[in-house]
Design a protein around this motif. Structure first.
Motif, PDB file in Angstrom:
ATOM      1  N   MET A  74      14.308   9.004  -4.199  1.00 16.26           N
ATOM      2  CA  MET A  74      13.119   8.175  -4.315  1.00 16.26           C
ATOM      3  C   MET A  74      12.251   8.305  -3.070  1.00 16.26           C
ATOM      4  N   GLN A  75      12.885   8.506  -1.920  1.00 18.44           N
ATOM      5  CA  GLN A  75      12.124   8.670  -0.682  1.00 18.44           C
ATOM      6  C   GLN A  75      13.035   9.244   0.390  1.00 18.44           C
ATOM      7  N   VAL A  76      12.482  10.133   1.210  1.00 19.72           N
ATOM      8  CA  VAL A  76      13.208  10.617   2.386  1.00 19.72           C
ATOM      9  C   VAL A  76      12.346  10.310   3.591  1.00 19.72           C
ATOM     10  N   ALA A  77      12.859   9.515   4.515  1.00 19.01           N
ATOM     11  CA  ALA A  77      12.061   9.149   5.678  1.00 19.01           C
ATOM     12  C   ALA A  77      12.961   8.542   6.741  1.00 19.01           C
ATOM     13  N   THR A  78      12.381   8.285   7.923  1.00 16.61           N
ATOM     14  CA  THR A  78      13.151   7.634   8.979  1.00 16.61           C
ATOM     15  C   THR A  78      13.439   6.195   8.528  1.00 16.61           C
ATOM     16  N   PRO A  79      14.454   5.565   9.128  1.00 14.08           N
ATOM     17  CA  PRO A  79      14.786   4.198   8.732  1.00 14.08           C
ATOM     18  C   PRO A  79      13.574   3.274   8.818  1.00 14.08           C
ATOM     19  N   ALA A  80      12.804   3.391   9.898  1.00 12.09           N
ATOM     20  CA  ALA A  80      11.662   2.490  10.066  1.00 12.09           C
ATOM     21  C   ALA A  80      10.602   2.740   9.002  1.00 12.09           C
ATOM     22  N   GLU A  81      10.395   4.016   8.663  1.00  9.30           N
ATOM     23  CA  GLU A  81       9.402   4.310   7.620  1.00  9.30           C
ATOM     24  C   GLU A  81       9.851   3.778   6.277  1.00  9.30           C
ATOM     25  N   VAL A  82      11.139   3.964   5.987  1.00 11.73           N
ATOM     26  CA  VAL A  82      11.654   3.486   4.707  1.00 11.73           C
ATOM     27  C   VAL A  82      11.476   1.974   4.612  1.00 11.73           C
ATOM     28  N   TYR A  83      11.645   1.298   5.752  1.00 11.34           N
ATOM     29  CA  TYR A  83      11.549  -0.157   5.742  1.00 11.34           C
ATOM     30  C   TYR A  83      10.100  -0.627   5.736  1.00 11.34           C
ATOM     31  N   GLU A  84       9.298  -0.024   6.589  1.00  9.78           N
ATOM     32  CA  GLU A  84       7.936  -0.521   6.753  1.00  9.78           C
ATOM     33  C   GLU A  84       6.940   0.148   5.821  1.00  9.78           C
ATOM     34  N   ALA A  85       7.247   1.340   5.363  1.00  9.40           N
ATOM     35  CA  ALA A  85       6.308   2.036   4.481  1.00  9.40           C
ATOM     36  C   ALA A  85       7.026   2.607   3.271  1.00  9.40           C
ATOM     37  N   PRO A  86       7.700   1.766   2.502  1.00  7.74           N
ATOM     38  CA  PRO A  86       8.414   2.271   1.329  1.00  7.74           C
ATOM     39  C   PRO A  86       7.441   2.953   0.375  1.00  7.74           C
ATOM     40  N   ALA A  87       7.905   4.019  -0.256  1.00  4.31           N
ATOM     41  CA  ALA A  87       7.024   4.796  -1.116  1.00  4.31           C
ATOM     42  C   ALA A  87       6.819   4.127  -2.459  1.00  4.31           C
ATOM     43  N   SER A  88       7.731   3.279  -2.827  1.00  5.29           N
ATOM     44  CA  SER A  88       7.620   2.674  -4.155  1.00  5.29           C
ATOM     45  C   SER A  88       8.218   1.275  -4.148  1.00  5.29           C
ATOM     46  N   LYS A  89       7.962   0.594  -5.254  1.00  7.54           N
ATOM     47  CA  LYS A  89       8.497  -0.741  -5.429  1.00  7.54           C
ATOM     48  C   LYS A  89      10.022  -0.704  -5.374  1.00  7.54           C
ATOM     49  N   PHE A  90      10.615   0.360  -5.964  1.00  8.32           N
ATOM     50  CA  PHE A  90      12.071   0.486  -5.983  1.00  8.32           C
ATOM     51  C   PHE A  90      12.629   0.515  -4.562  1.00  8.32           C
ATOM     52  N   VAL A  91      12.018   1.353  -3.720  1.00  8.16           N
ATOM     53  CA  VAL A  91      12.531   1.491  -2.351  1.00  8.16           C
ATOM     54  C   VAL A  91      12.324   0.195  -1.582  1.00  8.16           C
ATOM     55  N   ALA A  92      11.149  -0.406  -1.748  1.00  6.09           N
ATOM     56  CA  ALA A  92      10.862  -1.657  -1.042  1.00  6.09           C
ATOM     57  C   ALA A  92      11.901  -2.704  -1.412  1.00  6.09           C
ATOM     58  N   ASP A  93      12.246  -2.753  -2.671  1.00  4.94           N
ATOM     59  CA  ASP A  93      13.169  -3.743  -3.179  1.00  4.94           C
ATOM     60  C   ASP A  93      14.599  -3.433  -2.744  1.00  4.94           C
ATOM     61  N   PHE A  94      14.923  -2.132  -2.676  1.00  5.42           N
ATOM     62  CA  PHE A  94      16.295  -1.720  -2.383  1.00  5.42           C
ATOM     63  C   PHE A  94      16.656  -1.968  -0.925  1.00  5.42           C
ATOM     64  N   ILE A  95      15.679  -1.727  -0.042  1.00  5.24           N
ATOM     65  CA  ILE A  95      15.950  -1.854   1.391  1.00  5.24           C
ATOM     66  C   ILE A  95      15.487  -3.212   1.869  1.00  5.24           C
ATOM     67  N   GLY A  96      16.422  -4.034   2.318  1.00  4.66           N
ATOM     68  CA  GLY A  96      16.072  -5.293   2.936  1.00  4.66           C
ATOM     69  C   GLY A  96      15.509  -6.304   1.956  1.00  4.66           C
ATOM     70  N   ASN A  97      15.000  -7.396   2.525  1.00  7.05           N
ATOM     71  CA  ASN A  97      14.422  -8.466   1.743  1.00  7.05           C
ATOM     72  C   ASN A  97      12.936  -8.257   1.619  1.00  7.05           C
ATOM     73  N   VAL A  98      12.374  -8.618   0.485  1.00 12.53           N
ATOM     74  CA  VAL A  98      10.938  -8.414   0.321  1.00 12.53           C
ATOM     75  C   VAL A  98      10.398  -9.387  -0.723  1.00 12.53           C
ATOM     76  N   ASN A  99       9.137  -9.761  -0.543  1.00 11.10           N
ATOM     77  CA  ASN A  99       8.431 -10.511  -1.578  1.00 11.10           C
ATOM     78  C   ASN A  99       7.508  -9.542  -2.280  1.00 11.10           C
ATOM     79  N   ILE A 100       7.591  -9.463  -3.600  1.00 13.50           N
ATOM     80  CA  ILE A 100       6.711  -8.552  -4.319  1.00 13.50           C
ATOM     81  C   ILE A 100       5.873  -9.368  -5.310  1.00 13.50           C
ATOM     82  N   LEU A 101       4.559  -9.221  -5.194  1.00 10.90           N
ATOM     83  CA  LEU A 101       3.657  -9.966  -6.072  1.00 10.90           C
ATOM     84  C   LEU A 101       2.866  -8.997  -6.929  1.00 10.90           C
ATOM     85  N   ASP A 102       2.661  -9.340  -8.202  1.00  9.02           N
ATOM     86  CA  ASP A 102       1.806  -8.535  -9.085  1.00  9.02           C
ATOM     87  C   ASP A 102       0.352  -8.903  -8.805  1.00  9.02           C
TER      88      ASP A 102
END
Ligand SMILES: Nc1ncnc2c1ncn2[C@@H]1O[C@H](COP(=O)(O)OP(=O)(O)O)[C@@H](O)[C@H]1O
Ligand SMILES: [Mg+2]
Lengths: 381, 303
Positions: free
Chosen positions: A232-260
């Motif tokens: 789904m994404q290949v990146a440094t840990p900080a990029e994966v956390y701060e700049a996830p490529a998709s909703k899936f990655v954002a949701d998978f790594i750490g806690n997040v609030n996602i709004l439509d």
């Protein structure tokens, strides 16, 4: 270029267009019966990189590793190591060693015997083997346990024997399948740093499989987030956390609030988005090309959200009121769950930087949550 | 009160196996041992002295003095007996090795078979036990005799022109023992191989062992407890085997079981045949104790 987080070491060959990858997966697919375990996956790993494969159980991480080690052949696609196509090369002739998830220590051999096994197989001279085994025992601090059998060791000691055995041959690549999975939390954290030191000291390429995101983020130079046999994404840990490529990655790594939300307008690198359900107007910095009317997601991490009793000065955007629903105290920080009037729960985390707070927030209070325009991320996928 | 009953019940559970041992092993053994110290006589039963509680203590005490180790000295004197023991040992040992050579690849194949197929294969190994042992040995006569199935087949296939003479030779005895005791060898070896973690083989290969080296350095050493168990389970009963050498063996096949039978039934010399049986038991105690030790050690190492 933007940068995220902090860097462990100045090492980023993936940003260098001239750098040649060390391991290349080229459109690799692996099918078991009618089940696709690895799906058309391409990936480059660089020499001396500490690379982590992160994903839920069953997403194909072990299968990917086993193909590199030679225990499975790809159904289609190629795997290259240092420029050499690995197809058809049996596991015992690949310059790759693996540390097994179950450790797979030989129960009838001593610690020494286990570590020496691969060296004897190479026909190394006895004196050289003894020297190397001694060196390995020292490296993993097991000198006193050389004559023990695996069943006389603790879980942590067995893990170190498995590690020593796998690095003893100085492979080009060390594969580690959930290397810390069987250890308890405290030992796991210590061992993470030991592994990182070891990797730098030996100058090897490490590829580690894990389902524990903290572990991956602590150790790895780069992380590949996998799902259902795909990356789904290949990146440094900080990029994966701060700049996830998709909703899936954002949701998978750490806690997040996602709004439509729906894009209202875009100007000067800032998008205005309406989250109708929450009655919230969002203004967010973004480099993405967005069109008015487009449906998007807005993702914001809890620690980037402020929580206050007082209404912010400008509450026309990035601010919303709700009821304090739940408080989770973790010692170092506290996570507040705020229930908006439509029922949406927003998580806001704050660091407990002082020991005593006068008049702390409590349950059922009316509070405001707010965030800056660069706090969150607009996601289109 | 209830506690007392529970305590007695608890003891009983421990006592039962000892009771079993006492009734089914120790008492019969002492009866046989006593007979082995008696002399033959033309009487019923065919030996003296015969103890009888009704005769009173003094008379029985006199009879006790008549017991002697003469029969054991007799066994030492006549080379027939120690030749029979040696020959039994040889036949049992050769059969054990042959059984191992056949059983090991069989067990390995079973242990590496797909998981769904294994119960069926196991079943096939055990299946012959469902027919009488005697019938299965008789069937081998039909197979091995000069005009039997084997010779017919070999001649039909033009491998041989004249029938092989297998029946009534030691070869037939080896075939019979290997056939009959194969499951006793297969089951412990299979169980040792089956519970082995396959990732050990992969680890060995990963560290540079080609498949055969991985087998020799990992699989085989880890299956040794099973091999030892299987060898004892075949060797011990084969040593005293009677039916197979009697039905398949020839006049030159010398086995202690046959000697015992002929002393007992043909010569009606109960004391000497009892002595033969006691000596056999003493000889077998050595491997039995070794076997127990090996089992205990394997258990301790947790494999
Ligand atoms: N030899 C195999 N035969 C059939 N299915 C397999 C085999 N190996 C793995 N799988 C399947 O492939 C999927 C991915 O497995 P694996 O790579 O072990 O996942 P992970 O290590 O990410 O947990 C799983 O659903 C698993 O059941
Ligand atoms: Mg796995």
């Amino acid at each position: 270029m933007e940068s995220f987080g902090s860097f462990r070491r100045k090492f980023a060959p993936w940003n260098d267009p001239a750098a040649k990858p060390y391991i290349t997966f080229e459109k690799v697919t692996k099918i078991f019966g009618d089940f696709t375990a690895v799906d058309d996956l391409s990936l480059d790993v660089f020499n001396r990189e500490f690379f982590a494969l992160l994903g839920a159980s069953g997403c194909g991480k072990t299968t990917l590793m086993r193909m590199l080690a030679g225990f499975e052949e790809p159904t289609s696609g190629r795997i290259l190591l240092d420029g050499q196509d690995l197809r058809g090369i049996p596991p015992y002739r690949r310059p790759v060693n693996m540390m097994f998830q179950s450790y797979a220590l030989f129960p009838h051999m001593t610690v020494e015997g286990n570590i020496a096994f691969g060296l004897k197989q190479d026909g190394m001279a006895k004196s050289e083997i003894d020297a190397r085994v001694g060196e390995m025992l020292k490296l993993v601090k097991l000198e006193k346990f050389a004559k023990r059998k695996p069943h006389q060791l603790s879980g942590g000691q067995r893990q170190r024997v498995a590690l020593a055995r796998a690095v003893a041959k100085r492979p080009k690549v060390l594969l580690l399948d959930e290397p810390l999975g069987a250890l308890d939390k405290k030992l796991r954290e210590e061992t993470q740093f030991e592994l990182m030191d070891l990797q730098v000291k030996l100058g090897l390429t490490f590829m580690v499989v894990t389902h524990d995101q903290e572990e991956a983020m602590t150790m790895a130079d780069r992380i590949a987030v996998m799902d259902h046999g795909r990356i789904m994404q290949v990146a440094t840990p900080a990029e994966v956390y701060e700049a996830p490529a998709s909703k899936f990655v954002a949701d998978f790594i750490g806690n997040v609030n996602i709004l439509d939300g729906t894009v209202e307008k875009v100007a000067n690198g800032e998008a205005e988005i309406t989250a109708a359900a929450q009655g919230l107007t969002i203004r967010a910095e973004t480099g993405k090309a967005l069109a008015p009317g487009q449906k998007v997601w807005f993702a914001v991490r809890p620690e980037k959200i402020r929580i206050n009793r007082e209404k912010p000065q400008d509450a026309s955007f990035n601010a919303v009121e709700g009821e304090l629903w739940d408080i989770a105290y973790f010692g170092d920080m506290t996570v507040f769950h705020v229930r908006l009037d439509n029922g949406t729960l927003i998580k806001a985390a704050s660091l407990n930087a002082v020991r005593k707070t006068e008049n702390p927030l409590t349950y059922d209070e009316r509070v405001w949550v707010s965030f800056d325009t660069d706090a969150g991320l607009v996601l289109t996928a | 009160m209830q506690k007392l009953i529970a305590a007695i019940a608890g003891r009983l559970v421990i006592i039962v196996p000892y009771l079993w041992l006492l009734i089914l092993f120790l008492i019969p053994f002492f009866i046989v041992f006593k007979i082995s110290l008696s002399q033959t006589a033309i009487a019923i039963p065919p030996y003296t002295p015969v103890f009888n509680l009704a005769d009173g203590i003094a008379a029985n005490w006199d009879k006790l003095k008549e017991l002697s180790f003469a029969n054991y000295l007799w066994l030492l004197d006549d080379p027939l007996y120690y030749k029979a023991y040696l020959s039994s040992f040889f036949i049992a040992a050769v059969s054990t090795v042959l059984t191992l050579l056949i059983a090991y690849p069989l067990s390995l194949g079973m242990a590496r078979a797909p998981l769904t197929l294994r119960p069926t294969l196991l079943m096939l190994v055990i299946l012959p036990f469902w027919t009488s042992f005697l019938i299965r040995v008789y069937a081998w006569i039909a197979i091995l005799k000069p005009e039997g199935l084997l010779n017919q087949f070999l001649m039909w296939a033009h491998v041989i022109d004249t029938p092989l003479n297998i029946l009534n030779t030691n070869t037939a005895v080896f075939i019979g023992i290997v056939y009959s005791y194969l499951p006793f060898m297969v089951l412990p070896i299979y169980s040792a191989l089956e519970k082995m973690d396959h990732s050990l083989i992969e680890a060995a290969q990963d560290l540079g062992s080609p498949p055969f080296a991985a087998f020799w350095k990992i699989t085989f050493p880890l299956s040794i407890p099973g091999v030892i168990a299987g060898c004892f389970l075949v060797f011990i009963p084969a040593m005293g085997e009677f039916v197979i050498p009697d039905l398949l063996g020839g006049s030159q096949t010398l086995m202690i079981g046959k000697t015992l039978w002929s002393e007992f039934f043909s010569n009606r010399d109960w004391p000497v045949s009892s002595a033969v049986a006691v000596v056999l038991l003493v000889i077998l105690i050595v491997p039995i104790v070794l076997f127990q030790r090996a089992q205990a050690r394997a258990q301790e190492e947790g494999r």
